[in-house]
Write an enzyme that holds these catalytic residues in place. Structure first.
Site, PDB file in Angstrom:
ATOM      1  N   GLY A 296       0.812  -1.214   0.000  1.00  0.00           N
ATOM      2  CA  GLY A 296       0.000   0.000   0.000  1.00  0.00           C
ATOM      3  C   GLY A 296       0.843   1.259   0.000  1.00  0.00           C
ATOM      4  O   GLY A 296       0.538   2.229  -0.704  1.00  0.00           O
TER       5      GLY A 296
ATOM      6  N   ASN B 249      -8.044   4.313   8.425  1.00  0.00           N
ATOM      7  CA  ASN B 249      -7.537   3.136   9.127  1.00  0.00           C
ATOM      8  C   ASN B 249      -7.662   3.250  10.645  1.00  0.00           C
ATOM      9  O   ASN B 249      -7.675   2.248  11.336  1.00  0.00           O
ATOM     10  CB  ASN B 249      -6.073   2.893   8.746  1.00  0.00           C
TER      11      ASN B 249
ATOM     12  N   GLN C 199      -7.969   0.129   3.243  1.00  0.00           N
ATOM     13  CA  GLN C 199      -8.842  -0.397   4.295  1.00  0.00           C
ATOM     14  C   GLN C 199     -10.179  -0.909   3.762  1.00  0.00           C
ATOM     15  O   GLN C 199     -10.927  -1.538   4.510  1.00  0.00           O
ATOM     16  CB  GLN C 199      -9.117   0.692   5.344  1.00  0.00           C
TER      17      GLN C 199
ATOM     18  N   SER D 113      -3.682  -3.135  -0.721  1.00  0.00           N
ATOM     19  CA  SER D 113      -2.591  -3.891  -0.109  1.00  0.00           C
ATOM     20  C   SER D 113      -3.065  -5.262   0.356  1.00  0.00           C
ATOM     21  O   SER D 113      -4.077  -5.372   1.060  1.00  0.00           O
ATOM     22  CB  SER D 113      -2.035  -3.107   1.082  1.00  0.00           C
TER      23      SER D 113
ATOM     24  N   HIS E  90      -1.998  -7.573   2.537  1.00  0.00           N
ATOM     25  CA  HIS E  90      -2.017  -8.065   3.933  1.00  0.00           C
ATOM     26  C   HIS E  90      -3.151  -7.487   4.766  1.00  0.00           C
ATOM     27  O   HIS E  90      -3.338  -7.875   5.916  1.00  0.00           O
ATOM     28  CB  HIS E  90      -0.654  -7.855   4.617  1.00  0.00           C
TER      29      HIS E  90
ATOM     30  N   THR F 272      11.892  -7.532 -11.225  1.00  0.00           N
ATOM     31  CA  THR F 272      11.267  -8.842 -11.408  1.00  0.00           C
ATOM     32  C   THR F 272      10.066  -8.967 -10.484  1.00  0.00           C
ATOM     33  O   THR F 272      10.153  -8.663  -9.293  1.00  0.00           O
ATOM     34  CB  THR F 272      12.296  -9.954 -11.118  1.00  0.00           C
TER      35      THR F 272
ATOM     36  N   CYS G 170       3.967   5.337  19.748  1.00  0.00           N
ATOM     37  CA  CYS G 170       5.092   5.580  20.640  1.00  0.00           C
ATOM     38  C   CYS G 170       6.388   5.398  19.851  1.00  0.00           C
ATOM     39  O   CYS G 170       7.146   4.475  20.082  1.00  0.00           O
ATOM     40  CB  CYS G 170       5.050   4.626  21.819  1.00  0.00           C
TER      41      CYS G 170
HETATM   42  C1  LIG Z   1      -1.859  -0.383   5.953  1.00  0.00           C
HETATM   43  C2  LIG Z   1      -2.176   0.854   5.208  1.00  0.00           C
HETATM   44  C3  LIG Z   1      -1.279   1.379   4.254  1.00  0.00           C
HETATM   45  C4  LIG Z   1       0.086   0.812   4.028  1.00  0.00           C
HETATM   46  O1  LIG Z   1       0.046  -0.415   3.378  1.00  0.00           O
HETATM   47  P1  LIG Z   1       1.356  -1.367   3.430  1.00  0.00           P
HETATM   48  O2  LIG Z   1       1.031  -2.476   2.497  1.00  0.00           O
HETATM   49  O3  LIG Z   1       1.485  -1.803   4.848  1.00  0.00           O
HETATM   50  O4  LIG Z   1       2.506  -0.533   2.963  1.00  0.00           O
HETATM   51  C5  LIG Z   1      -1.669   2.509   3.571  1.00  0.00           C
HETATM   52  N1  LIG Z   1      -2.863   3.072   3.766  1.00  0.00           N
HETATM   53  C6  LIG Z   1      -3.751   2.598   4.650  1.00  0.00           C
HETATM   54  C7  LIG Z   1      -5.076   3.261   4.802  1.00  0.00           C
HETATM   55  C8  LIG Z   1      -3.440   1.477   5.406  1.00  0.00           C
HETATM   56  O5  LIG Z   1      -4.323   1.020   6.295  1.00  0.00           O
END
Ligand SMILES: *Cc1c(COP(=O)(O)O)cnc(C)c1O
Length: 396
Positions: free
Chosen positions: A71, A151, A179, A199, A201, A237, A325
């Site tokens: 992301g 987020n 999100q 993204s 994950h 790649t 933090c």
């Molecule tokens: C997690 C997140 C990202 C970053 O994505 P990554 O794959 O961890 O770099 C960007 N924008 C939002 C709103 C996110 O929640």
């Protein structure tokens, strides 16, 4: 102890089916997609299929998908890529005060390097006003970047409405949909966006892989120069296994999306009600209705978010707080401050984000355990004492 994971906005566990789909590309199908012999062709075919599927699932054309390392890279590519490509046309960029750092810090970086930046405020629920976007536009505006859903507080923005305004003015529109993709409906035409970040994950895929949707005809400079991969928009790649894992995860997420969103929304509202009913001096952050199905964000007055997290962790509950933090400095979240919350209150925030593994007993456990923790921390807080004394005084 049964651990309860309530930090799905930070990351999600990878689904076993996703790992299964990825494995062949670590083992036999290790070829470089650019090579013309058999293992290379196999990888290229898998990549093509993944691109077709990713495109289809967000209403795009396969040529409009650029695979990235996640992301953050997608956000950087969208914003810097458009800014550099359109530099001769104008230098004004518009964003909001509650963007993810991947958008916000990228815009700030461009501002330091000669671009003009407008940061739009949000209302107390975290909403951007489409009329404010319209009135911020100038003849120099080249890009507007507003996230689909936040987020931290889960507020869902009126992206389609903003998209309509921008389309009439032919101004490029980027949305960070990290999100929302895989969680609520996302269609690039319905949203009226030219660029959209996602993204893997965040929807039960692997970490380190994502994509940027780039509407056909959109001028974009690459961030990473080198080979001709991704139609010259992103050299290197391809992460074949990751990309296959991502589209597998997205397909599965889309299949169960409707039912899962409804289920999580019920659990979310049960959690919000249960906490607000049992704990005084508590408020919900973010829009009460227009919010992500799995997002709960609360402020507990007289309390510090970090100590709340540590106490929850001791009870086996993983959550997150608005104050990051980092490097020893405890700064409250820019998102909570943008809602107009005072520093002291923004410090006492707690984010609980639900996922497909979250159950009713998990929610009940949090409702049961939280009042005791909050009460204990408040008893230790000098701020709370002062409040109690002030009240006692006014009663007398
Ligand atoms: C997690 C997140 C990202 C970053 O994505 P990554 O794959 O961890 O770099 C960007 N924008 C939002 C709103 C996110 O929640």
């Amino acid at each position: 102890m049964n651990r309860i994971y309530l930090d799905h906005a930070a990351t999600t566990p990878m689904r076993p089916e996703v790992l299964e789909a990825m494995m062949p590309f670590f083992r036999d199908q290790y070829g470089n997609p650019s090579s013309i012999y058999q293992t290379g062709r196999g990888a290229q075919k898998a990549l093509d299929q993944a691109r077709d599927k990713a495109a289809e699932l967000i209403g795009a054309n396969p040529r409009e998908i650029v695979f990235t390392s996640g992301g953050s890279e997608a956000d950087n590519l969208a914003i810097k890529g458009v800014a550099y490509a359109l530099r001769s046309k104008g230098n004004h960029i518009i964003t909001s005060a509650i963007e993810h750092h991947a958008v916000y810090h990228t815009c700030k970086y461009l501002e330091k390097n000669g671009f003009r930046l407008t940061v739009l405020p949000v209302d107390a629920d975290g909403l951007v006003d489409p009329a404010a976007v319209a009135s911020a536009l100038t003849s120099d505006t080249i890009l507007v970047s507003i996230m689909h859903a936040n987020n931290e507080i889960g507020t869902i923005q009126p992206i389609a409405e903003i998209g309509e305004i921008l389309r009439k003015r032919s101004i490029l529109f980027h949305t960070d949909a990290v999100q929302t993709v895989g969680h609520i409906p996302v269609n690039v035409d319905q949203l009226g966006v030219d660029l959209l970040s996602l993204s893997a994950h965040k929807f039960y895929g692997p970490k380190g892989v994502g994509a940027l949707y780039v509407r056909r005809g959109t001028r974009l400079d690459p961030l990473i120069h080198g080979g001709a991969q991704e139609r010259n928009r992103r050299a290197g790649t391809e992460n074949v296994a990751g990309i296959v894992g991502m589209t597998t995860a997205l397909g599965l997420a889309m299949e169960e999306m409707e039912g899962e969103a409804r289920r999580q929304q019920e659990l979310r509202d049960m959690l919000i009600e249960g906490i607000l009913r049992n704990i005084p001096h508590t408020r919900l952050n973010g829009h009460p209705k227009q919010r992500l199905p799995g997002n709960v964000n609360l402020c507990f007055e007289f309390i510090e978010g970090e100590s709340l997290l540590l106490n929850l962790d001791m009870k086996g509950i993983a959550a997150s707080s608005g104050s990051a933090c980092t490097s020893g400095s405890l700064e409250p979240s820019h998102v909570l401050l943008a809602l107009g919350l005072p520093h002291a209150i923004a410090h006492g925030s707690l984010r609980l984000t639900l996922g497909r593994d979250t159950s009713v007993p998990d929610i009940q456990a949090v409702i049961d355990v939280l009042p005791g923790i909050v009460d204990k921390l408040r008893q230790m807080s000098p701020l709370y004492d002062a409040e109690a004394m002030r009240k006692a005084q006014s009663v007398r």
